[in-house]
Design a protein around this motif. Structure first.
Motif, PDB file in Angstrom:
ATOM      1  N   PHE A   1       0.731  -1.016  -0.076  1.00  0.00           N
ATOM      2  CA  PHE A   1       0.073  -0.082   0.082  1.00  0.00           C
ATOM      3  C   PHE A   1       0.797   1.236  -0.022  1.00  0.00           C
ATOM      4  CE2 PHE A   1      -2.675  -3.244   2.106  1.00  0.00           C
ATOM      5  CZ  PHE A   1      -3.879  -3.064   1.111  1.00  0.00           C
ATOM      6  N   GLY A   2       2.151   1.177  -0.247  1.00  0.00           N
ATOM      7  CA  GLY A   2       3.097   2.197  -0.277  1.00  0.00           C
ATOM      8  C   GLY A   2       3.429   2.636   1.282  1.00  0.00           C
ATOM      9  N   SER A   3       4.117   3.708   1.375  1.00  0.00           N
ATOM     10  CA  SER A   3       4.559   4.072   2.779  1.00  0.00           C
ATOM     11  C   SER A   3       4.683   5.764   2.863  1.00  0.00           C
ATOM     12  CB  SER A   3       6.050   3.408   3.028  1.00  0.00           C
ATOM     13  OG  SER A   3       6.109   2.176   2.854  1.00  0.00           O
ATOM     14  N   GLY A   4       4.773   6.067   4.028  1.00  0.00           N
ATOM     15  CA  GLY A   4       4.727   7.517   4.394  1.00  0.00           C
ATOM     16  C   GLY A   4       3.594   8.127   3.797  1.00  0.00           C
ATOM     17  N   PRO A   5       3.372   9.525   4.028  1.00  0.00           N
ATOM     18  CA  PRO A   5       2.352  10.324   3.881  1.00  0.00           C
ATOM     19  C   PRO A   5       1.654  10.214   2.673  1.00  0.00           C
ATOM     20  CG  PRO A   5       4.115  11.831   4.401  1.00  0.00           C
ATOM     21  CD  PRO A   5       4.973  10.518   3.844  1.00  0.00           C
ATOM     22  N   HIS A   6       2.111   9.507   1.447  1.00  0.00           N
ATOM     23  CA  HIS A   6       1.338   9.067   0.208  1.00  0.00           C
ATOM     24  C   HIS A   6       0.943   7.920   0.068  1.00  0.00           C
ATOM     25  CE1 HIS A   6       0.102  10.725  -3.623  1.00  0.00           C
ATOM     26  NE2 HIS A   6       1.203  11.742  -3.920  1.00  0.00           N
ATOM     27  N   ASN A   7       0.838   7.180   1.354  1.00  0.00           N
ATOM     28  CA  ASN A   7       0.512   5.458   1.108  1.00  0.00           C
ATOM     29  C   ASN A   7      -1.049   5.698   0.729  1.00  0.00           C
ATOM     30  OD1 ASN A   7      -0.812   6.672   3.428  1.00  0.00           O
ATOM     31  ND2 ASN A   7      -0.301   4.827   4.847  1.00  0.00           N
ATOM     32  N   CYS A   8      -1.544   4.444   0.411  1.00  0.00           N
ATOM     33  CA  CYS A   8      -2.956   4.262   0.203  1.00  0.00           C
ATOM     34  C   CYS A   8      -3.924   4.553   1.217  1.00  0.00           C
ATOM     35  CB  CYS A   8      -3.259   2.638  -0.346  1.00  0.00           C
ATOM     36  SG  CYS A   8      -4.800   2.524  -0.750  1.00  0.00           S
ATOM     37  N   ILE A   9      -4.759   5.732   1.031  1.00  0.00           N
ATOM     38  CA  ILE A   9      -5.470   6.224   2.106  1.00  0.00           C
ATOM     39  C   ILE A   9      -6.705   5.186   2.234  1.00  0.00           C
ATOM     40  CG2 ILE A   9      -7.501   7.135   0.250  1.00  0.00           C
ATOM     41  CD1 ILE A   9      -7.396   9.447   2.312  1.00  0.00           C
ATOM     42  N   GLY A  10      -6.983   4.157   1.408  1.00  0.00           N
ATOM     43  CA  GLY A  10      -8.179   3.319   1.581  1.00  0.00           C
ATOM     44  C   GLY A  10      -7.616   1.889   1.868  1.00  0.00           C
ATOM     45  N   SER A  11      -6.500   1.820   2.335  1.00  0.00           N
ATOM     46  CA  SER A  11      -5.959   0.391   2.753  1.00  0.00           C
ATOM     47  C   SER A  11      -6.999  -0.204   3.829  1.00  0.00           C
ATOM     48  CB  SER A  11      -4.422   0.411   3.308  1.00  0.00           C
ATOM     49  OG  SER A  11      -4.292   1.223   4.440  1.00  0.00           O
ATOM     50  N   ARG A  12      -7.126   0.326   4.751  1.00  0.00           N
ATOM     51  CA  ARG A  12      -8.103  -0.270   5.800  1.00  0.00           C
ATOM     52  C   ARG A  12      -9.540  -0.869   5.352  1.00  0.00           C
ATOM     53  NH1 ARG A  12      -7.023   4.365   9.377  1.00  0.00           N
ATOM     54  NH2 ARG A  12      -6.073   3.937  11.187  1.00  0.00           N
ATOM     55  N   ILE A  13      -9.920   0.021   4.505  1.00  0.00           N
ATOM     56  CA  ILE A  13     -11.352  -0.510   3.785  1.00  0.00           C
ATOM     57  C   ILE A  13     -10.907  -1.820   3.162  1.00  0.00           C
ATOM     58  CG2 ILE A  13     -13.256   0.004   1.823  1.00  0.00           C
ATOM     59  CD1 ILE A  13     -13.227   2.875   3.238  1.00  0.00           C
ATOM     60  N   GLY A  14      -9.859  -1.616   2.029  1.00  0.00           N
ATOM     61  CA  GLY A  14      -9.471  -2.766   1.087  1.00  0.00           C
ATOM     62  C   GLY A  14      -9.274  -3.963   1.834  1.00  0.00           C
ATOM     63  N   LEU A  15      -8.568  -3.808   3.093  1.00  0.00           N
ATOM     64  CA  LEU A  15      -8.058  -5.079   3.681  1.00  0.00           C
ATOM     65  C   LEU A  15      -9.464  -5.609   4.523  1.00  0.00           C
ATOM     66  CD1 LEU A  15      -4.735  -4.036   5.494  1.00  0.00           C
ATOM     67  CD2 LEU A  15      -5.057  -5.984   3.973  1.00  0.00           C
ATOM     68  N   LEU A  16     -10.264  -4.986   5.019  1.00  0.00           N
ATOM     69  CA  LEU A  16     -11.538  -5.568   5.530  1.00  0.00           C
ATOM     70  C   LEU A  16     -12.382  -6.372   4.602  1.00  0.00           C
ATOM     71  CD1 LEU A  16     -13.250  -5.802   8.095  1.00  0.00           C
ATOM     72  CD2 LEU A  16     -13.992  -3.478   7.570  1.00  0.00           C
ATOM     73  N   GLN A  17     -12.444  -5.577   3.143  1.00  0.00           N
ATOM     74  CA  GLN A  17     -13.313  -6.114   2.288  1.00  0.00           C
ATOM     75  C   GLN A  17     -12.833  -7.298   1.623  1.00  0.00           C
ATOM     76  OE1 GLN A  17     -15.451  -3.216  -0.674  1.00  0.00           O
ATOM     77  NE2 GLN A  17     -13.519  -3.721  -1.560  1.00  0.00           N
TER      78      GLN A  17
END
Length: 526
Positions: free
Chosen positions: A453-469
């Motif tokens: 999901f990338g790292s740092g400030p530009h990481n994926c903003i939706g990673s929580r939703i993507g993982l839960l889904q």
């Protein structure tokens, strides 16, 4: 005489172009940076031009070149543009985190005139605009908001269960059937994103040709034309306006504008609050209306639609790909599937047939499986950034690795697929092994060598939703069904060379077995 002069001019012009390219193609040699020798004119893009490999995966091939295994960076050329592939984890950390203020923009971009939905969304927007938009959208993706979405996602997960049950019953009396699993996963993730982001029942699981699913399917079907669009957007961004490149097709843009317009108007009319993306967009438009004298992004309707567009496309494709790759690996490794299903079923028994948000997040082996799938199959196989000089500050140097100072506008690429398949960090990297992510083994993982999901400030903003889904989809497939290899299952995974994201070249066909129906069928036979 005129013909001779014309030929002389043409030969002269071509020679000048060739010399210009050759001069540019000596850049890394002159700078003392290790490099892969380029092909005249097209640089290091030949595999992409010939559709032998996507350029994103080609970056990982260069990363893995034995001649470069001890180098911190590798110089390459996108046509004539000198670019850097970053190999060393500390330098990757510099790009993604430590010196983020110099690498805050992606190198890729979209045409602001011909493709306003592409150029206005969070993925591509640049400079202070990116920071402002990220701040506005972050509230949608907090753990608290994701927890509130869980009940909505659960409804779609039950639809997925019913879909599988119906197809097993309709296709055979044996309790099993064969299906292309990526399409099933895409129907689930499309329905899930549609409900949690837009408050819409897309009904893709009931109707595979439903409007939402059709548009999503077309967007990620990589034809030669679409491959060209993505290649230019990410690797030749200065040509996006000239070549009229579009990240979102006109058909998809029209569909999204009409959908978002209708949903926002309905939400504003009723005042209904759903804690989803549409609520945030409505709030932004309200902000703009309250201060008409101040400039505001939300005065541009395409800005609002663009955020919805990237949320939808990223949300359904990442989860569906991860789910389908997971099921493929679990079908190949039945002992691992058995262990995962045991964990799922024990949790379901404990919860009286249901899993709370907290419980699904606590399933240790499920998390290990998903993390290992994301290691082997990162949806976006590379990351791109552009170096920006800072006024009155010296440019960043690669010392002590090399005596090189970055120049403004230099593109850098981080080959995620290569890093996550590097035997230096991952023993036997082609082997599917969730134990790499056990609690005790996680401590030894080199952080920058794993970043789906990338790292740092530009990481994926939706990673929580993507993982839960993804986890929710896998749970509701595997609770009553197992997946098995069949005659149509590909023996070795090959990726689509036209794809911008990581996609199987062919369909992923698996046999779905309903345990109870299969056992009843077997009992009847005996």
């Amino acid at each position: 005489m005129a013909l001779t002069e014309a030929l002389f001019l043409i030969v002269g012009a071509l020679s000048a172009v060739y010399i210009w390219f050759q001069r540019n193609h000596s850049y890394w040699q002159r700078k003392g940076i290790p490099y892969i020798p380029p092909t005249p004119i097209i640089g290091n893009t030949e595999p992409a031009f010939k559709l032998k490999n996507s350029f994103g995966l080609h970056l990982s091939e260069i990363y893995s070149d034995p001649k470069m295994q001890d180098e911190a960076v590798v110089g390459v050329y996108a046509l004539n543009k000198p670019c850097l592939i970053i190999r060393d984890p500390e330098l990757i950390k510099s790009v993604m985190v430590k010196d983020f203020n110099r690498f805050h923009n992606r190198y890729g971009r979209c045409d602001p005139h011909g493709d306003p939905l592409g150029s206005n969304n969070l993925f591509f927007v640049r400079d202070t605009h990116w920071k402002d938009i990220r701040t506005k959208l972050t509230p949608v993706f907090t753990s608290g908001k994701v927890k509130q979405m869980y009940s909505l996602m659960l409804e779609i997960a039950h639809d997925l269960e019913e879909h599988l049950k119906k197809h097993v019953q309709n296709n055979s009396n044996s309790g099993k059937y064969i299906t292309e699993i990526k399409e099933v996963c895409a129907q689930f993730s499309t329905d899930s994103i549609a409900t949690i982001a837009f408050g819409i029942r897309a009904n893709s699981l009931q109707n595979p040709n439903a409007e939402f699913r059709n548009h999503g399917r077309k967007l990620f079907t990589f034809t030669l034309s679409r491959a060209k669009d993505f290649f230019v957007a990410f690797f030749l961004p200065k040509l996006v306006s000239l070549l009229r490149i579009q990240f979102f097709t006109q058909e998809f843009a029209h569909f999204l504008r009409s959908t978002i317009s209708h949903v926002m108007e309905e939400r504003e009319r009723t005042g209904f609050v759903r804690n989803d993306l549409i609520d945030v967009l409505v709030g932004l438009r309200k902000e703009a209306a309250e201060e008409p004298s101040k400039p505001h992004y939300a005065r541009n309707f395409d800005f609002l639609v663009a955020q919805a567009g990237v949320f939808f496309t990223a949300g359904f494709e990442t989860s569906s790909s991860t789910m389908s790759f997971a099921l493929y690996e679990l079908a190949k490794n039945s002992h691992l599937q058995t262990r995962l299903r045991q964990e799922i079923n024990e949790a379901l028994v404990e919860g009286g047939g249901n899993l709370s948000y907290e419980k699904i997040q606590s399933l240790e082996y499920l998390a290990m499986v998903v993390d290992e799938v994301l290691r082997m199959y990162p949806v976006l196989p590379f990351l791109d950034r552009e170096y920006n000089s800072i006024k009155d500050q010296p440019d960043l140097s690669l010392k002590p690795y090399y005596d090189f100072t970055f120049e403004h506008g230099t593109p850098v690429f981080i080959p995620i697929y290569g890093l996550q398949h590097d035997p230096k960090y991952w023993p036997k990297p082609e082997q599917f092994d969730p134990e790499r992510f056990s609690p005790e083994n996680r401590k030894s993982i080199v952080a920058m060598a794993y970043q789906p999901f990338g790292s740092g400030p530009h990481n994926c903003i939706g990673s929580r939703i993507g993982l839960l889904q993804t986890k929710l989809g896998l749970v509701h497939i595997l609770k009553n069904h197992s997946v098995k290899m069949c005659a149509d299952t590909i023996k070795e995974m090959k990726f689509d060379p036209k794809g911008f994201v990581l996609q199987s070249l062919t369909g992923i066909y698996l046999e779905i077995v309903n345990d109870r129906l299969y056992e009843e069928s077997a009992a009847r036979v005996h």
